[in-house]
Enzyme design. Sequence first.
Site, PDB file in Angstrom:
ATOM      1  N   ARG A  63      -4.808 -13.260 -11.232  1.00  0.00           N
ATOM      2  CA  ARG A  63      -5.458 -12.622 -10.074  1.00  0.00           C
ATOM      3  C   ARG A  63      -4.945 -13.283  -8.790  1.00  0.00           C
ATOM      4  O   ARG A  63      -4.682 -12.616  -7.792  1.00  0.00           O
ATOM      5  CB  ARG A  63      -6.990 -12.730 -10.179  1.00  0.00           C
ATOM      6  CG  ARG A  63      -7.705 -12.382  -8.890  1.00  0.00           C
ATOM      7  CD  ARG A  63      -9.166 -11.970  -9.052  1.00  0.00           C
ATOM      8  NE  ARG A  63      -9.902 -12.712 -10.042  1.00  0.00           N
ATOM      9  CZ  ARG A  63     -10.335 -13.972  -9.923  1.00  0.00           C
ATOM     10  NH1 ARG A  63     -10.109 -14.667  -8.824  1.00  0.00           N
ATOM     11  NH2 ARG A  63     -11.004 -14.551 -10.905  1.00  0.00           N
ATOM     12  N   TYR A  66      -6.601   9.688   7.503  1.00  0.00           N
ATOM     13  CA  TYR A  66      -6.625  10.012   6.076  1.00  0.00           C
ATOM     14  C   TYR A  66      -8.085  10.045   5.610  1.00  0.00           C
ATOM     15  O   TYR A  66      -8.875   9.163   5.965  1.00  0.00           O
ATOM     16  CB  TYR A  66      -5.820   8.957   5.304  1.00  0.00           C
ATOM     17  CG  TYR A  66      -5.975   9.041   3.819  1.00  0.00           C
ATOM     18  CD1 TYR A  66      -5.498  10.153   3.123  1.00  0.00           C
ATOM     19  CD2 TYR A  66      -6.602   8.031   3.097  1.00  0.00           C
ATOM     20  CE1 TYR A  66      -5.646  10.242   1.746  1.00  0.00           C
ATOM     21  CE2 TYR A  66      -6.743   8.114   1.726  1.00  0.00           C
ATOM     22  CZ  TYR A  66      -6.272   9.223   1.053  1.00  0.00           C
ATOM     23  OH  TYR A  66      -6.417   9.308  -0.304  1.00  0.00           O
ATOM     24  N   ASP A 122      -0.880   2.313   9.489  1.00  0.00           N
ATOM     25  CA  ASP A 122      -0.723   2.855   8.142  1.00  0.00           C
ATOM     26  C   ASP A 122       0.603   3.613   8.145  1.00  0.00           C
ATOM     27  O   ASP A 122       0.716   4.701   8.709  1.00  0.00           O
ATOM     28  CB  ASP A 122      -1.913   3.773   7.825  1.00  0.00           C
ATOM     29  CG  ASP A 122      -1.828   4.383   6.424  1.00  0.00           C
ATOM     30  OD1 ASP A 122      -0.714   4.455   5.863  1.00  0.00           O
ATOM     31  OD2 ASP A 122      -2.885   4.805   5.910  1.00  0.00           O
ATOM     32  N   LYS A 131       2.784   6.407  -2.723  1.00  0.00           N
ATOM     33  CA  LYS A 131       3.489   7.558  -2.149  1.00  0.00           C
ATOM     34  C   LYS A 131       4.996   7.303  -2.156  1.00  0.00           C
ATOM     35  O   LYS A 131       5.572   7.186  -3.213  1.00  0.00           O
ATOM     36  CB  LYS A 131       2.922   7.839  -0.759  1.00  0.00           C
ATOM     37  CG  LYS A 131       1.368   7.796  -0.702  1.00  0.00           C
ATOM     38  CD  LYS A 131       0.681   8.884  -1.468  1.00  0.00           C
ATOM     39  CE  LYS A 131      -0.829   8.719  -1.620  1.00  0.00           C
ATOM     40  NZ  LYS A 131      -1.590   8.478  -0.421  1.00  0.00           N
TER      41      LYS A 131
HETATM   42  C1  LIG Z   1      -2.895   8.073  -0.026  1.00  0.00           C
HETATM   43  C2  LIG Z   1      -3.117   7.425   1.279  1.00  0.00           C
HETATM   44  C3  LIG Z   1      -3.926   6.296   1.397  1.00  0.00           C
HETATM   45  C4  LIG Z   1      -4.699   5.717   0.220  1.00  0.00           C
HETATM   46  O1  LIG Z   1      -3.865   5.191  -0.764  1.00  0.00           O
HETATM   47  P1  LIG Z   1      -4.220   5.168  -2.333  1.00  0.00           P
HETATM   48  O2  LIG Z   1      -3.020   4.521  -2.923  1.00  0.00           O
HETATM   49  O3  LIG Z   1      -4.420   6.597  -2.765  1.00  0.00           O
HETATM   50  O4  LIG Z   1      -5.464   4.374  -2.490  1.00  0.00           O
HETATM   51  C5  LIG Z   1      -4.051   5.704   2.647  1.00  0.00           C
HETATM   52  N1  LIG Z   1      -3.409   6.213   3.729  1.00  0.00           N
HETATM   53  C6  LIG Z   1      -2.638   7.296   3.647  1.00  0.00           C
HETATM   54  C7  LIG Z   1      -1.955   7.815   4.881  1.00  0.00           C
HETATM   55  C8  LIG Z   1      -2.466   7.951   2.430  1.00  0.00           C
HETATM   56  O5  LIG Z   1      -1.700   9.056   2.371  1.00  0.00           O
END
Ligand SMILES: *Cc1c(COP(=O)(O)O)cnc(C)c1O
Length: 381
Positions: free
Chosen positions: A51, A104, A176, A201
């Site tokens: 962890r 988001y 982000d 992503k």
């Molecule tokens: C998908 C997404 C998240 C969250 O990420 P997860 O891996 O699904 O928890 C945060 N910000 C943006 C812009 C996203 O597209």
Amino acid sequence: MSDQLGFSTRAVHAGFDPDLQTGAVNVPIYASSTFAQDGVGGMRGGYEYARTGNPTRAALEANLAALESGTYGRAFASGMAATDCAIRANLRPGDHMVIPNDAYGGTFRLIDKVFTQWGIEYSVAPVSDADAVAAAMRPNTKLVWVETPTNPLLNVGDIAALAEVAHAGGAKLVVDNTFASPYLQQPLLLGADIALHSTTKYLGGHSDVVGGALITNDQEMDAKFAFLQNGAGAVPGPMDAFLTLRGIKTLALRMDRHCDNAETISEFLANHPKIAQVIYPGLPEHPGHTVAQKQMRRFGGMISVRVHGGKDAALAFCAKTKIFTLAESLGGVESLIEHPGAMTHASTAGSALEVPADLVRLSVGIEDISDLLSDIEQALA
Ligand SMILES: *Cc1c(COP(=O)(O)O)cnc(C)c1O
């Protein structure tokens, strides 16, 4: 690894040198939750419990830092776990944050439903308007939270201007960077304090692993992230770390193809009679086009459209594509289509962040462009 090296060289090599014992060119999947010690406190390779740290995860973390031209990288179990950590590392009860008025859905839900219960306040502002963000700040604002381009409306914020606004008010800027990926945009070089990713992503890129990341140049900030990784435990396992690293090696190649395909599709849709509006930062008519040109290498693989005929027409478009798969998520090699109002952004219904009902979001994959165009053409016919 130094950021003198080119982006793809860093993507392929940063974080791991061939194994001294075996010559393995890839980091092993260290499926070990604990590590033998030579006497109490005598760690051999800096690891004691997985962890706290695991060598496969450490390779990913070093790679993520190099990709963002940052000093420190931390990997998390999901993008939301990274979001949760970035907020908890910076805010206490009574503190305030500014978030995009089209954040988001999951980010909005976490802040609106969870953090407000712990005394954290927030205001919303459009990321495309740095003055409006400045006006939304208060004396107790500790974080300015930005996505650019935003999900799903693809608004573009000027990262350098937003960093100035945040810092002038004594706050940190989080970007982000999920939609752009570090290949297209590097927020830390533009003045941001923290770059955040859902590695689920574009970084992972194959829709086969969930993960998140935080990258910073600030050692104190990184120490808080490491404390929360260990203290709260939302870390990725070694297989997830391996898959994410494997995906990252081809990030530049994939992104260029995503961008090629999205540019062609955005022009095709802009001339289609069934489409009321195409939202793509690469189109000269996009209000954020000039800023995007300034801070991004290219314009990305995400396109949103508003369809003539309202929600029913939007749902029909989503139902009729054959190569574009109807699914949430984005950034994988395969093309996806979705209706944000009913899917990814359903949690914003009735709030200031509600998305238009006629909106359809496309995550343009790396398939052959002729097949993608024919698929869209038949779905809109
Ligand atoms: C998908 C997404 C998240 C969250 O990420 P997860 O891996 O699904 O928890 C945060 N910000 C943006 C812009 C996203 O597209």
